[in-house]
Enzyme design. Structure first.
Site, PDB file in Angstrom:
ATOM      1  N   CYS A 129      50.145 -82.291 -31.912  1.00  0.00           N
ATOM      2  CA  CYS A 129      49.729 -83.583 -32.491  1.00  0.00           C
ATOM      3  C   CYS A 129      50.700 -83.995 -33.590  1.00  0.00           C
ATOM      4  O   CYS A 129      50.332 -84.697 -34.534  1.00  0.00           O
ATOM      5  CB  CYS A 129      48.304 -83.513 -33.044  1.00  0.00           C
ATOM      6  SG  CYS A 129      47.052 -83.204 -31.790  1.00  0.00           S
ATOM      7  N   ASN A 130      51.940 -83.544 -33.492  1.00  0.00           N
ATOM      8  CA  ASN A 130      52.935 -83.807 -34.534  1.00  0.00           C
ATOM      9  C   ASN A 130      54.315 -83.807 -33.887  1.00  0.00           C
ATOM     10  O   ASN A 130      54.945 -82.759 -33.771  1.00  0.00           O
ATOM     11  CB  ASN A 130      52.842 -82.732 -35.620  1.00  0.00           C
ATOM     12  CG  ASN A 130      53.749 -83.022 -36.800  1.00  0.00           C
ATOM     13  OD1 ASN A 130      54.790 -83.656 -36.661  1.00  0.00           O
ATOM     14  ND2 ASN A 130      53.350 -82.548 -37.960  1.00  0.00           N
TER      15      ASN A 130
END
Length: 215
Positions: free
Chosen positions: A3-4
């Site tokens: 998620c990054n």
């Protein structure tokens, strides 16, 4: 990937051009494209939280032991090293997993605090991890989804002095007393706050006007 995208790019050692090519090829988060032009698009992340059970931890440990903790010699025998993509050439040198760093996030959605020595564990995880959060006038938590610059607020915890320092570029730091999360905290003279995180109702204590004005 995590998620990054930035952390994913750094970990996989991908260039900006590689990232653009992957997205132009149709890659999106949570798709099934593990490789694009021989380059990996992501990795596997394991998240632990308050609701994690011992059985869950045992399962992931068992999987790691069965799939990854065989001897380096056996793992190398399974790998076709000559045909590994360039981005994965460094993998054979990293056969043994190592814990390189532990970070906690004292304030929800703010920067990380890197643990440099031993750190206490509590019934809910690392001490002071997600112990604070910033809320609006309605008591709802403010996250990076609304205020992206929250990630630039860096907390520094000094357990010996019992303080947490909040820092931000070109601003004077502000201090938070760590006693606010201990039983000795004066709950009688403090304001009780009600909020909601991930559909769960939570209660906390106001850290005072000085911190509020700084934020």
């Amino acid at each position: 990937c995590f998620c990054n995208p930035g952390a994913c790019q750094w970990f996989l050692q991908l260039s900006n051009c590689d990232i653009r090519n992957q997205y132009e090829s149709g890659h999106i988060c949570s798709d099934y494209n593990d490789l694009i032009e021989g380059l990996p698009t992501g990795a596997v992340r394991v998240s632990f939280g308050y609701m994690t059970r011992k059985q869950d931890v045992d399962k992931i440990i068992s999987m790691i032991e069965e799939c990854y903790l065989v001897s380096p010699k056996k793992r190398l025998q399974r790998m076709d090293i000559d045909n590994l993509p360039k981005a994965l050439k460094h993998i054979p040198e990293r056969l043994k997993p190592q814990l390189k760093e532990i970070c906690i996030y004292p304030v929800k959605s703010c920067g990380a605090f890197k643990v440099t020595d031993s750190w206490p564990l509590t019934t809910t995880g690392f001490l002071y991890d997600r112990g604070w959060m910033i809320v609006d006038v309605a008591g709802m938590p403010i996250t990076q989804k609304q205020q992206t610059r929250l990630c630039l607020i860096k907390p520094i915890i000094n357990r010996h002095k019992g303080t947490m320092t909040l820092t931000f570029t070109n601003m004077k730091s502000v201090y938070v007393n760590l006693e606010t999360v201990r039983e000795q905290f004066d709950v009688i003279n403090s304001s009780l706050c009600q909020s909601k995180v991930c559909d769960d109702l939570v209660s906390g204590y106001d850290c005072g006007n000085e911190v509020a004005n700084w934020l």
